[in-house]
Design a protein around this motif. Structure first.
Motif, PDB file in Angstrom:
ATOM      1  N   PHE A  23      22.002  55.170  79.039  1.00  0.00           N
ATOM      2  CA  PHE A  23      22.289  55.443  77.511  1.00  0.00           C
ATOM      3  C   PHE A  23      21.653  54.489  76.363  1.00  0.00           C
ATOM      4  O   PHE A  23      20.814  54.779  75.789  1.00  0.00           O
ATOM      5  N   GLY A  24      21.839  53.229  76.907  1.00  0.00           N
ATOM      6  CA  GLY A  24      21.316  52.225  76.082  1.00  0.00           C
ATOM      7  C   GLY A  24      19.702  52.278  76.381  1.00  0.00           C
ATOM      8  O   GLY A  24      19.036  52.022  75.274  1.00  0.00           O
ATOM      9  N   VAL A  25      19.270  52.265  77.520  1.00  0.00           N
ATOM     10  CA  VAL A  25      17.753  52.396  77.669  1.00  0.00           C
ATOM     11  C   VAL A  25      17.374  53.710  76.939  1.00  0.00           C
ATOM     12  O   VAL A  25      16.246  53.689  76.339  1.00  0.00           O
ATOM     13  N   GLY A  26      17.992  54.827  77.097  1.00  0.00           N
ATOM     14  CA  GLY A  26      17.521  55.910  76.421  1.00  0.00           C
ATOM     15  C   GLY A  26      17.447  55.858  75.112  1.00  0.00           C
ATOM     16  O   GLY A  26      16.535  56.615  74.364  1.00  0.00           O
ATOM     17  N   ILE A  27      18.622  55.272  74.358  1.00  0.00           N
ATOM     18  CA  ILE A  27      18.451  55.176  72.969  1.00  0.00           C
ATOM     19  C   ILE A  27      17.372  54.265  72.296  1.00  0.00           C
ATOM     20  O   ILE A  27      16.782  54.579  71.475  1.00  0.00           O
ATOM     21  N   SER A  28      16.808  53.330  73.223  1.00  0.00           N
ATOM     22  CA  SER A  28      15.606  52.418  72.816  1.00  0.00           C
ATOM     23  C   SER A  28      14.697  52.854  72.993  1.00  0.00           C
ATOM     24  O   SER A  28      13.587  52.594  72.268  1.00  0.00           O
ATOM     25  N   MET A  29      14.630  54.165  73.490  1.00  0.00           N
ATOM     26  CA  MET A  29      13.142  55.010  73.562  1.00  0.00           C
ATOM     27  C   MET A  29      13.501  56.201  72.534  1.00  0.00           C
ATOM     28  O   MET A  29      12.464  56.568  71.859  1.00  0.00           O
ATOM     29  N   ALA A  30      14.527  56.897  72.383  1.00  0.00           N
ATOM     30  CA  ALA A  30      14.720  57.964  71.495  1.00  0.00           C
ATOM     31  C   ALA A  30      14.509  57.481  70.072  1.00  0.00           C
ATOM     32  O   ALA A  30      13.971  58.408  69.342  1.00  0.00           O
ATOM     33  N   VAL A  31      14.744  56.376  69.631  1.00  0.00           N
ATOM     34  CA  VAL A  31      14.786  56.047  68.239  1.00  0.00           C
ATOM     35  C   VAL A  31      13.202  55.811  67.952  1.00  0.00           C
ATOM     36  O   VAL A  31      12.783  56.638  67.022  1.00  0.00           O
ATOM     37  N   PRO A  32      12.436  55.232  68.608  1.00  0.00           N
ATOM     38  CA  PRO A  32      10.987  55.169  68.284  1.00  0.00           C
ATOM     39  C   PRO A  32      10.434  56.563  68.539  1.00  0.00           C
ATOM     40  O   PRO A  32       9.413  57.019  67.828  1.00  0.00           O
ATOM     41  N   SER A  33      10.829  57.263  69.249  1.00  0.00           N
ATOM     42  CA  SER A  33      10.448  58.759  69.357  1.00  0.00           C
ATOM     43  C   SER A  33      10.801  59.528  68.305  1.00  0.00           C
ATOM     44  O   SER A  33       9.881  60.402  67.652  1.00  0.00           O
ATOM     45  N   TRP A  34      12.089  59.337  67.664  1.00  0.00           N
ATOM     46  CA  TRP A  34      12.377  60.117  66.357  1.00  0.00           C
ATOM     47  C   TRP A  34      11.397  59.619  65.283  1.00  0.00           C
ATOM     48  O   TRP A  34      10.819  60.149  64.404  1.00  0.00           O
ATOM     49  N   GLN A  35      11.139  58.179  65.234  1.00  0.00           N
ATOM     50  CA  GLN A  35      10.302  57.794  64.124  1.00  0.00           C
ATOM     51  C   GLN A  35       8.970  58.107  64.306  1.00  0.00           C
ATOM     52  O   GLN A  35       8.159  58.496  63.222  1.00  0.00           O
ATOM     53  N   SER A  36       8.535  58.439  65.477  1.00  0.00           N
ATOM     54  CA  SER A  36       7.013  59.077  65.768  1.00  0.00           C
ATOM     55  C   SER A  36       6.949  60.483  65.395  1.00  0.00           C
ATOM     56  O   SER A  36       5.833  60.786  64.974  1.00  0.00           O
ATOM     57  N   VAL A  37       7.894  61.185  65.578  1.00  0.00           N
ATOM     58  CA  VAL A  37       7.765  62.706  64.857  1.00  0.00           C
ATOM     59  C   VAL A  37       8.240  62.964  63.626  1.00  0.00           C
ATOM     60  O   VAL A  37       8.258  63.951  62.998  1.00  0.00           O
ATOM     61  N   ASN A  38       8.699  61.760  62.981  1.00  0.00           N
ATOM     62  CA  ASN A  38       8.886  61.719  61.320  1.00  0.00           C
ATOM     63  C   ASN A  38       8.088  60.549  60.699  1.00  0.00           C
ATOM     64  O   ASN A  38       8.626  59.529  60.172  1.00  0.00           O
ATOM     65  N   PRO A  39       6.629  60.741  61.105  1.00  0.00           N
ATOM     66  CA  PRO A  39       5.867  59.587  60.456  1.00  0.00           C
ATOM     67  C   PRO A  39       5.679  59.228  59.255  1.00  0.00           C
ATOM     68  O   PRO A  39       5.614  60.249  58.281  1.00  0.00           O
ATOM     69  N   THR A  40       5.624  58.010  58.782  1.00  0.00           N
ATOM     70  CA  THR A  40       5.256  57.775  57.511  1.00  0.00           C
ATOM     71  C   THR A  40       3.796  57.673  57.419  1.00  0.00           C
ATOM     72  O   THR A  40       2.873  56.848  58.151  1.00  0.00           O
ATOM     73  N   PRO A  41       3.236  58.377  56.557  1.00  0.00           N
ATOM     74  CA  PRO A  41       1.554  58.284  56.347  1.00  0.00           C
ATOM     75  C   PRO A  41       0.970  56.894  56.156  1.00  0.00           C
ATOM     76  O   PRO A  41       1.570  56.311  55.245  1.00  0.00           O
ATOM     77  N   ALA A  42       0.033  56.615  56.905  1.00  0.00           N
ATOM     78  CA  ALA A  42      -0.699  55.523  56.684  1.00  0.00           C
ATOM     79  C   ALA A  42      -2.144  55.417  56.637  1.00  0.00           C
ATOM     80  O   ALA A  42      -2.886  56.584  57.300  1.00  0.00           O
ATOM     81  N   PRO A  43      -2.842  54.782  56.055  1.00  0.00           N
ATOM     82  CA  PRO A  43      -4.447  54.534  55.999  1.00  0.00           C
ATOM     83  C   PRO A  43      -4.977  54.159  57.047  1.00  0.00           C
ATOM     84  O   PRO A  43      -6.231  54.162  56.983  1.00  0.00           O
ATOM     85  N   THR A  44      -4.338  53.922  58.246  1.00  0.00           N
ATOM     86  CA  THR A  44      -4.909  53.653  59.381  1.00  0.00           C
ATOM     87  C   THR A  44      -4.569  54.589  60.450  1.00  0.00           C
ATOM     88  O   THR A  44      -3.689  55.330  60.361  1.00  0.00           O
TER      89      THR A  44
END
Length: 530
Positions: free
Chosen positions: A372-393
């Motif tokens: 679960f520790g490894v899973g959470i270490s991936m789930a957090v950035p996955s969640w951030q990637s599906v809720n992206p902050t718009p960027a000019p790059t």
């Protein structure tokens, strides 16, 4: 222990996992999910589907998505897009043809992405079956969990690109091959060839994985194949793959594939040699990579042909794409499921220092905590990637293009039919064409046929076409400007020279000093008036 199958084939059944049963001759034995695995698999699939479906329509298509969806729309006979997106371009058409059936009821960018998500979730199921067939049910479940939350797989399978479906068929072919290696029936070898054919019909670069399998058989001499089974397998593979060149031949477009291949061989590299080192490990997850690599050492005494097969599957495409001049963010996706399986093998079967001294309940709890520790270490950035902050790059292949859909929809609603548009490059031109239903060209497309993607149409003397009103609008975007500053500056010179007036602007909000929100223009539509 050896046994003969079609000539002098020797199989290593002594190393087969206890959870893999040997099928009886003359019958297909389909894999089953044990009752104890149904609940965790349901939770894993639910998690994987949620991450891939959440906010799926928040941002519109990127360039590749627009092209593949445009091809599908052309196959479906959509009157608005058929003249803008030719059916035959760079790649085979299995995915686009499948998507076209959905488009018969109307073209939808969200619907197209849902189909890609379906392939991504189905790959999680196949990874469970693969881990189970190679090692055990527990390894299959953990591997499925790791892939379900892996940012790399989540991000790519949310897009209408070919790599997600290609990976599904490729991993399914690998599962069939494992069943062949651990069983008796050559039918699984024939199934491997057929499914590999489907993977190549999705994206031709999947042929590299066929080479990886060939390398495996060369290295592992315990698999002594006769001539009949390999010959039949190759025939099946070629028969399936022949669908695409035959379709090109009968349509009169047989030069399309060869032109694209030649361009890929001689084009300039689009990224540095360190591109994959810089992007893919973080996208997969450092923890899962460390587990996968560490397991090869910690469990080296338990090694067998299984690790050699998985190793060939990873190393061969990795070497190929490192040498290949074109480096795309999503190109290494077929190795992601293998990393998940190897990492799961480590955490389930590995003997870690100090862990054996613990009582069984505590040792089990420790392994679960690591999973679960490894899973959470991936789930957090996955969640951030599906809720992206718009960027000019923007990194091609990593998601949609903010403002692209909105710009195209504005163009469709406000510009006269028959309008012709000049953009910095073909990427924004593709997005404008898909959403705006207006012909668009990329200024950066070279007029030299040897120096451009054969799929793109160059602009013959843009200055003259702007002066004669053959091109009436110019679209500037910050994403193409960052990649091609020379052509961006040239485009803006045309705007100034021909009295360009900004008629539409798309902005994103970026963080300024002291946390202030600042609107930043990312796409501007100009009307030029010679």
């Amino acid at each position: 222990m050896g046994m003969a199958v079609t000539g002098d084939l020797d199989l290593d059944l002594a190393a087969a996992p206890t959870t893999t049963s040997v099928p009886r001759r003359g019958r297909w034995v389909l894999p089953s999910v044990r009752n104890g695995a149904i609940t965790p698999m349901a939770l894993i699939l639910g998690t994987g589907a949620f991450l891939r479906l959440w906010a799926l329509d928040a941002v519109g298509f990127n360039s590749d998505e627009a092209v593949y969806a445009g091809q599908a729309a052309s196959i479906a006979g959509d009157p608005a897009l058929s003249s803008l997106f030719p059916i035959f371009r760079a790649h085979p058409l299995l995915f686009q043809t499948t998507l076209s059936l959905q488009f018969l009821g109307g073209v939808s960018d969200v619907g197209a992405r849902v189909l890609s998500v379906g392939f991504g979730v189905a790959t999680i199921v196949v990874v469970y079956l693969l881990g189970k067939a190679l090692y055990s049910v527990k390894v299959g479940l953990v591997a499925a969990f790791f892939l379900a939350v892996m940012p790399y797989h989540v991000v790519v399978t949310r897009q209408v690109v070919l790599d997600g479906p290609q990976t599904f068929f490729a991993v399914l072919a690998l599962y069939c091959l494992v069943r062949f290696c651990t069983g008796r029936a050559t039918r699984w070898l024939y199934a491997t060839a057929a499914v590999f054919g489907l993977s190549i019909l999705t994206k031709e670069v999947a042929a590299i994985l066929v080479i990886a399998v060939f390398v495996f058989f060369v290295l592992r001499r315990e698999f002594r194949l006769g001539w009949l089974a390999p010959l039949i397998s190759v025939a099946i593979l070629l028969a399936v793959v022949a669908v695409y060149p035959l379709s090109l031949m009968f349509s009169g477009r047989k030069s399309t594939g060869s032109n694209y291949l030649m361009w890929q061989f001689f084009r300039r590299p689009n990224h540095s040699l360190w591109f994959y080192v810089e992007t893919v490990p973080a996208a997969m997850g450092f923890a899962v990579l460390v587990l996968a690599i560490a397991g090869l050492w910690l469990l080296r005494r338990q090694g067998s042909w299984r690790e050699w097969l998985l190793g060939c599957w990873v190393v061969v495409p990795l070497v190929f794409f490192e040498i290949w001049p074109t480096k795309g963010y999503q190109y290494l996706l077929p190795i992601a499921p293998i990393i998940a399986v190897l990492a799961a093998r480590t955490v389930v079967r590995g003997k870690f220092p100090g862990l054996s001294a613990l009582r069984p309940p505590l040792a089990r709890a420790t392994r679960i905590a690591v999973i679960f520790g490894v899973g959470i270490s991936m789930a957090v950035p996955s969640w951030q990637s599906v809720n992206p902050t718009p960027a000019p790059t923007f990194l091609a292949g990593s998601g949609g293009v903010p403002g692209g859909r909105e710009t195209g929809q504005w163009i469709k609603a406000n510009l006269p039919e028959g309008s012709r548009i000049l953009a910095v490059g073909p990427s924004m031109a593709n997005i404008v064409q898909f959403y705006g239903h207006r012909k668009a060209f990329g200024l950066s497309v070279s007029p030299n046929a040897r120096s451009r993607n054969p799929s793109y149409e160059p602009v013959d003397n843009p200055d003259r076409q702007l002066r004669s009103r053959d091109l009436q609008y110019i679209v500037w975007d910050v994403y193409s400007s960052a990649r091609a500053p020379f052509f961006s500056e040239q485009l803006m010179r045309y705007v100034q020279k021909y009295g360009g007036v900004a008629v539409h602007t798309e902005t994103i909000t970026v963080n300024g000093q002291a946390g202030s929100a600042i609107p930043k223009p990312v796409i501007i539509v100009y009307e030029v008036r010679p």
